[in-house]
Design a protein around this motif. Structure first.
Motif, short mmCIF file in Angstrom:
data_model
loop_
_atom_site.label_atom_id
_atom_site.label_comp_id
_atom_site.label_asym_id
_atom_site.label_seq_id
_atom_site.Cartn_x
_atom_site.Cartn_y
_atom_site.Cartn_z
N GLY A 71 3.51 -11.83 -8.95
CA GLY A 71 2.02 -11.59 -10.03
C GLY A 71 1.19 -10.89 -9.29
N ASP A 72 1.15 -11.11 -7.73
CA ASP A 72 -0.02 -10.30 -7.13
C ASP A 72 0.47 -8.74 -7.04
OD1 ASP A 72 -2.09 -13.19 -6.59
OD2 ASP A 72 -0.58 -13.25 -4.91
N ILE A 73 1.69 -9.08 -6.81
CA ILE A 73 2.26 -7.40 -6.57
C ILE A 73 1.98 -6.81 -7.53
CG2 ILE A 73 4.13 -6.02 -6.14
CD1 ILE A 73 5.21 -8.73 -3.66
N LEU A 74 1.87 -6.78 -8.57
CA LEU A 74 2.14 -6.65 -10.37
C LEU A 74 0.82 -6.61 -10.74
CD1 LEU A 74 4.44 -8.85 -12.38
CD2 LEU A 74 4.09 -6.71 -11.96
N GLY A 79 -1.61 -3.34 -11.94
CA GLY A 79 -3.49 -3.89 -12.65
C GLY A 79 -3.27 -4.99 -13.55
N TYR A 80 -4.42 -6.22 -14.63
CA TYR A 80 -4.42 -6.60 -14.76
C TYR A 80 -3.55 -6.80 -16.38
CZ TYR A 80 -5.56 -10.58 -17.50
OH TYR A 80 -6.31 -11.68 -18.94
N ALA A 81 -3.75 -5.64 -16.56
CA ALA A 81 -3.21 -5.89 -18.70
C ALA A 81 -1.66 -5.25 -18.28
CB ALA A 81 -3.88 -4.42 -18.93
N ARG A 82 -0.90 -4.81 -17.31
CA ARG A 82 0.81 -5.11 -17.03
C ARG A 82 1.21 -6.42 -16.27
NH1 ARG A 82 -0.39 0.29 -17.47
NH2 ARG A 82 1.06 1.10 -18.99
N ALA A 83 0.19 -6.97 -15.49
CA ALA A 83 1.16 -8.44 -15.32
C ALA A 83 0.68 -9.49 -15.67
CB ALA A 83 -0.55 -8.72 -13.89
N VAL A 220 5.45 -4.91 0.78
CA VAL A 220 5.28 -4.16 -0.15
C VAL A 220 4.29 -3.25 -1.06
CG1 VAL A 220 6.45 -5.09 -2.79
CG2 VAL A 220 7.18 -6.37 -0.04
N VAL A 221 3.23 -4.04 -1.08
CA VAL A 221 2.38 -3.46 -1.52
C VAL A 221 2.20 -2.39 -1.49
CG1 VAL A 221 -0.46 -3.91 -2.53
CG2 VAL A 221 1.13 -5.53 -2.57
N ASN A 222 2.09 -1.76 -0.41
CA ASN A 222 1.68 -0.57 -0.06
C ASN A 222 3.22 0.29 0.09
OD1 ASN A 222 -1.07 -1.23 1.55
ND2 ASN A 222 0.26 -1.88 3.44
N ARG A 223 4.07 -0.28 0.58
CA ARG A 223 5.92 0.58 -0.15
C ARG A 223 5.46 1.43 -2.04
NH1 ARG A 223 9.50 0.78 3.34
NH2 ARG A 223 10.44 2.08 1.51
N LEU A 224 5.14 0.33 -2.98
CA LEU A 224 4.48 0.77 -4.20
C LEU A 224 3.86 1.52 -4.23
CD1 LEU A 224 5.88 -2.89 -5.90
CD2 LEU A 224 7.13 -0.88 -5.85
N LYS A 225 2.40 0.99 -3.74
CA LYS A 225 1.14 2.02 -4.00
C LYS A 225 1.81 3.81 -3.73
CE LYS A 225 -2.43 -1.03 -3.93
NZ LYS A 225 -3.88 -1.19 -2.95
N GLN A 226 2.33 3.45 -2.63
CA GLN A 226 3.21 4.67 -1.84
C GLN A 226 3.92 5.74 -2.54
OE1 GLN A 226 4.13 4.13 2.29
NE2 GLN A 226 1.85 4.11 2.73
#
Length: 246
Positions: A71-74, A79-83, A220-226
């Motif tokens: 959930g934090d990663i989402l 962003g909040y709306a998609r989470a 995971v966050v850094n990889r997804l953002k990239q």
């Protein structure tokens, strides 16, 4: 090797972008949620802490923190709306699972099938526990997502560890404060003291899990953002929980 460019993006403009991994993250989120409710919600286990002794805790703690990490990663990446949309999808999935479990348990077993009692013990959850779990999940996850999204704006995207742990303290606090009193207060074998101890232990263990998994969250966050090429900020987001639109 060329590092992909990450664009700072307002959440309201995200719908114009093609998202490569959002569906996979949402699927993982819902999967962990369903497993946590099937395998761990109603069982109380114990952990022996040196100098303290045995402390009871809900076995769902093995799964729920993973749900909060996802959930934090989402929220951090999309962003909040998609989470929030994923939280509503998870809530509907829980309701459907609970309904189908009731239907299947209620079906008359075949005369030569002798496992009905065991099946009822595993899947015949008390409606009170099911509803408490769903309400606690919905409220806790939405608080978690809102706190993280707002903290990201306040900190200008710095100190991810502070945001993930801080949002978990709030979200898991709401989750535990709702679930255990609604599910077990006044039930046979559950004293008020036991409900309080289990709720507090559950909250502390979940926050501890979140802190321990911080390196995984960062990775995971850094990889997804990239990979997505985005860094979403909820600067003008409507934080109402009663919608699922993005």
């Amino acid at each position: 090797m060329t590092v992909p460019t990450v664009e700072r993006l307002e959440a309201s403009k995200l719908h114009k972008r093609s998202l490569r991994y959002f569906d996979f993250v949402m699927a993982a989120f819902v999967t962990v949620l369903l497993l946590s409710n099937v395998l761990g919600a109603g069982k109380v286990a114990t952990i022996n802490l040196p100098g303290i002794g045995d402390l009871p805790f809900g076995a769902g703690v093995l799964f729920f923190p993973l749900g909060y990490v996802i959930g934090d990663i989402l929220t951090e990446v999309y962003g909040y709306a998609r989470a929030r949309r994923c939280i509503w999808a998870g809530t509907v999935a829980l309701l459907f699972m609970a309904f189908m479990a009731w239907v299947v348990v209620a079906l008359p077993p075949a005369a030569d099938w002798g496992n009905q009692a065991a099946y009822e013990a595993v899947f015949g959850q008390v409606p009170r526990i099911v509803m408490a779990s769903i309400i606690a999940f919905w409220a806790g996850e939405l608080v978690n997502a809102a706190v993280l999204a707002k903290m990201k704006v306040w900190t200008s995207g710095k100190h991810l560890w502070m945001r993930t742990i801080g949002s978990t303290v709030a979200g898991q606090g709401v989750d535990s404060a709702i679930f255990y009193p609604l599910a077990f207060l006044g039930a046979a074998g559950w004293t008020t003291d036991l409900v309080i101890v289990v709720a507090l232990t559950q909250w502390a263990l979940k926050v501890g899990w979140e802190a321990a998994l911080t390196p995984v969250t960062y990775f995971v966050v850094n990889r997804l953002k990239q990979r997505e090429g985005i860094d979403v900020y909820d600067e003008r987001t409507d934080f109402t929980p009663f919608e699922a639109k993005v």
